[in-house]
Scaffold this motif. Structure first.
Motif: not given
Ligand code: NAI
Length: 330
Positions: A17-27, A66-76
């Motif tokens: 599971v990839i947790a995308m932290i943020g949904f701006g330009n890159q996210g 919660e996203a971090v808890r669910r994610g295996d790959v956490v993207v800043m």
């Protein structure tokens, strides 16, 4: 020479599971590319307009912890200057042993604002591309350059994860794509160097060029179109990328080539060299990073004042009139 990688094995993170932290330009761009590539993405976001955009785009959006808890790959994928506080409060306490943390820039780890956890792989995949380009290239079947680095190699496979993530977002494994072996330090220094030297100077040089032309009787419209608004810059930038910095000059008239070659070097004075070296020094010794951190703590007073000055300037005023007449601004 740095090592260059043109492909990677994305199957390493395919079932994670990839947790995308943020949904701006890159996210937003990376989340969409990942989803189109069949990866499992959950978006972690605060309650704001970006969260709404992510929901509208069909993503599952949950609070960051919660996203971090669910994610295996956490993207800043949140702004560099807000990452340290979000890290301490929402991210670090929720990471699990063996998670992969992906930074999109070297900034916070290089300056020590974020201490990489020792029980996770901590990697950097820093696109040399704005978010819009990350998405457009993907949609058009093309890749783009990324700098990759490793701050903690817990699994022993951190470099493989960096290549896997580069492949998963569509940077490599496609024409035009390359991952350059780099480091958090190198990424930070080169990125800030551009911003503090030629890129900023370029904008202010064009603004000054407009003033000098206008003071010599040229209309603001003709000056602005000549200097930046015509779109010629896009063609030149594209030719630089495809043919090379100087090789592209051959595509100009000989008068233009001669003008470039005689007048260009006159601006590279000892003072300019001194300023560029000073920029590297202030990046490396942390002067700039401290200044920017202080700005955020005080509520961006200088940043807001500088924006105010630009928006009240003659260049902004005349450009605004022209862009409205051209239908580029409402
Ligand atoms: P951005 O400014 O577009 O980030 C917006 C996101 O951050 C939104 O989801 C928003 O909800 C979240 N956010 C804002 N303030 C927050 C806070 N106080 N707490 C929690 N979330 C908050 O960010 P951008 O430009 O995409 O940059 C993200 C990372 O990518 C940075 O590390 C940056 O250096 C790197 N990067 C950015 C590039 C670009 O094209 N903008 C290019 C290459 C790397």
């Amino acid at each position: 020479m740095a090592r260059l990688f043109f492909d990677g094995d994305a199957s390493l993170i395919k079932d994670r599971v990839i947790a995308m932290i943020g949904f701006g330009n890159q996210g937003s761009a990376q989340a969409m590319n990942l989803r189109d590539g069949g990866f499992r993405v959950v978006v972690g976001n605060i309650e704001d307009e970006y969260a709404r955009r992510a929901k509208d785009a069909g993503f599952e959006v949950v609070p960051i912890p919660e996203a971090v808890r669910r994610g295996d790959v956490v993207v800043m994928a949140i702004p560099d200057e807000v990452q340290p506080e979000v890290w301490v409060r929402d991210i670090q306490p929720n990471l699990r042993d063996g998670d992969v943390v992906v930074f999109l820039s070297g900034y916070n780890v290089y300056y020590g604002f974020i201490k990489p956890p020792t029980n996770c792989d901590v990697i950097m995949v820093a696109p040399r591309m704005i978010g819009e380009g990350v998405r457009d290239n993907f949609v058009n079947g093309r890749g783009f350059p990324v700098l990759i680095g490793v701050a903690n190699n817990y699994s022993g496979r951190a470099w493989d994860y960096a290549l896997a993530y580069s492949k998963a977002i569509g940077a490599i494994g496609r024409p035009g794509g390359v991952a350059v072996e780099s480091s958090f330090e190198e990424e930070t220094v080169t990125d800030l160097f551009s911003e503090h030297t030629w890129a900023g100077a370029f904008l202010f040089m064009l603004a000054e060029g407009y003033r000098i032309l206008v003071e010599n009787g040229v209309s603001p419209e003709a000056a602005i179109l000549e200097l930046w608004a015509s779109g010629e810059l896009i063609a030149i930038a594209k030719a630089i990328m495809e043919k090379g910095l100087f090789a592209q000059l051959r595509g100009h008239s000989t008068t233009s080539q001669y003008g470039h070659l005689t007048w260009g070097p006159r601006y590279i004075t000892d003072e300019v060299r001194r300023l560029m070296r000073q920029a590297v020094k202030e990046i490396k010794d942390g002067t700039f990073a401290r200044e920017w951190a202080l700005e955020r703590m005080l509520g961006y007073p200088v940043f807001n004042r500088l924006w105010d000055e630009v928006m009240k300037s003659d260049v902004w005023r005349d450009e605004d009139k022209l862009y409205r007449a051209l239908g580029r601004r409402k």
